[in-house]
Enzyme design. Structure first.
Site, short mmCIF file in Angstrom:
data_model
loop_
_atom_site.label_atom_id
_atom_site.label_comp_id
_atom_site.label_asym_id
_atom_site.label_seq_id
_atom_site.Cartn_x
_atom_site.Cartn_y
_atom_site.Cartn_z
N CYS A 139 0.83 -1.21 0.00
CA CYS A 139 0.00 0.00 0.00
C CYS A 139 0.86 1.25 0.00
CB CYS A 139 -0.91 -0.02 1.22
SG CYS A 139 -1.87 1.49 1.37
N CYS A 142 -0.37 4.11 2.15
CA CYS A 142 -0.20 3.94 3.61
C CYS A 142 1.25 4.19 4.01
CB CYS A 142 -0.52 2.52 4.05
SG CYS A 142 -1.99 1.82 3.34
N ASP A 143 2.19 3.67 3.22
CA ASP A 143 3.57 3.57 3.69
C ASP A 143 4.59 4.41 2.93
OD1 ASP A 143 2.65 1.68 5.53
OD2 ASP A 143 2.85 0.05 4.08
#
Ligand code: NAP
Length: 355
Positions: A139, A142-143
């Site tokens: 992701c 997200c990261d």
């Protein structure tokens, strides 16, 4: 109630993604008092997205988590309940269904909507298990920000890979987009956006290339990866074939983070012991077509909606559409049961439910 059941519900919905929450809104408004079970990825795939620009009604876009939170609030407002719980199995051999959760809790229910979505695929290569969450991610939204200033590698050739590569240019020194063959699967609009970034020097594309190993430690993150390349594509297959193995270029490549964007696997393990039909990739088969009952599975009272069924469109708006259809189909089914006097009473055992 059946011997090992703790509680009876009229309708259980598995999944708090777009499909499950939309089903919850419709089911609650139809007085079917749904219990929506939230799994390990609350909110589903959409919470892994930053801006959703194609969901109708939001001309300025809306963030994935915000859209999910609004839907959850809407479902709750109409009386839906949400609870953390991962379904381990469903017993469809008798009515009501028996739904066993991984935490040991057992529900019975008259109808069930599977809206459990799909999870990111991985490659199963050395280093993957140790480094997931330590430099390897599925992701980017997200990261990505954790690896600011590093070189990053994105694996995949579909829309998700293009979107992630484009997004990561915000943080990366250079984004390397690795695809196993010559042609991209992604839509032209995404390829065009990536090509703009290629011209800017922010993305470099390596086609006919695959990753075969990740090297690094949990303390230090990813150090480098092993890449294989063959001009005809699918280089790992060429490597396994003695006739072409020598033609494969194998090399190590320094990167600070790796993102897999190679599609998803449907979350249908808990359905394998039921009579519902799953396709060869594990996606749930529903009636489809036009007219009533499109979300019915082969098991009466068990319905399917969203990415757990749809391997093609996989859009928030199509998931919402299917969620609403599943709730309507379930309502029609429950209404019929009620008319026939076959609804299970909250404290009645399945053996006496037909009395
Ligand atoms: P996808 O379209 O299935 O693409 C997966 C990509 O990963 C393919 O290019 C595939 O290569 C590659 N791949 C799969 N397994 C691999 C392996 N073992 N090794 C190397 N490469 C592998 O999946 P997706 O990109 O996640 O998209 C899924 C759906 O969501 C699509 O319908 C897409 O349109 C939609 N989506 C839309 C947007 C958007 O428009 N905003 C964003 C993301 C996703 P091959 O091409 O060789 O098979």
């Amino acid at each position: 109630m059946s011997e090992d059941a703790d509680e009876h519900r009229r309708l259980i919905i598995a999944g708090t993604g777009i499909a499950g929450l939309t089903a919850g809104i419709y089911a609650a408004r139809a007085n079917n008092e749904p219990l929506i079970l939230e799994g390990d990825e609350p909110g589903g795939q959409l919470t892994l997205t930053t801006d959703v620009e194609n969901y109708p009604g939001f001309s300025e876009g809306i963030s994935g988590p915000e859209l999910i939170n609004e839907m959850k609030a809407q479902a709750t407002k109409f009386g839906a309940e949400t609870e953390h719980g991962i379904v381990e199995s469903i017993d469809d051999s008798e009515r009501p269904f028996r739904v066993r959760l991984q935490n040991g809790h057992v529900y019975t229910c008259d109808a069930f909507i599977a809206a459990s979505g799909a999870s990111a695929r991985t490659l199963g290569i050395p280093g993957e298990d140790e480094l997931m969450g330590y430099g390897l991610s599925t992701c980017a939204t997200c990261d990505g920000a954790f690896f600011r200033g590093e070189d990053m590698l994105v694996v995949g050739g579909g829309d998700a890979a293009m979107e992630e590569a484009t997004f990561l240019t915000k943080f990366a020194d250079t984004v390397y987009l690795i695809h196993r063959r010559e042609e991209f699967r992604a839509e032209d609009v995404w390829i065009d956006r990536v090509m703009e970034q290629v011209e800017e020097g922010d993305i470099e594309i390596r086609k006919n290339t695959e990753v075969t190993a990740l090297h690094g430690t949990q303390e230090e993150g990813i150090d480098y990866v092993t890449l294989v390349e063959h001009p005809a594509g699918h280089p790992t297959e060429k490597l396994e074939d003695p006739e072409t193995a020598d033609e494969v270029n194998v090399y190590d490549f320094d990167v600070g983070a790796v993102f897999f964007a190679i599609g998803h696997t449907p979350n249908t393990d808990y359905l394998t012991e039921t009579d519902v039909e799953l396709n060869e990739d594990g996606y749930l088969r529903t009636e489809g077509g036009s007219g009533a009952g499109q979300t019915r599975t082969g098991v009466e009272g068990l319905f399917g909606a969203g990415d757990v069924v749809d391997y093609h469109y996989q859009q928030a708006v199509t998931a919402a559409g299917m969620g609403s259809k599943a709730a309507i189909d379930a309502d029609e089914y429950l209404t019929e049961l009620e008319r026939a006097g076959e609804l299970a009473e909250p404290d009645a055992s399945p053996a006496t439910a037909d009395d």
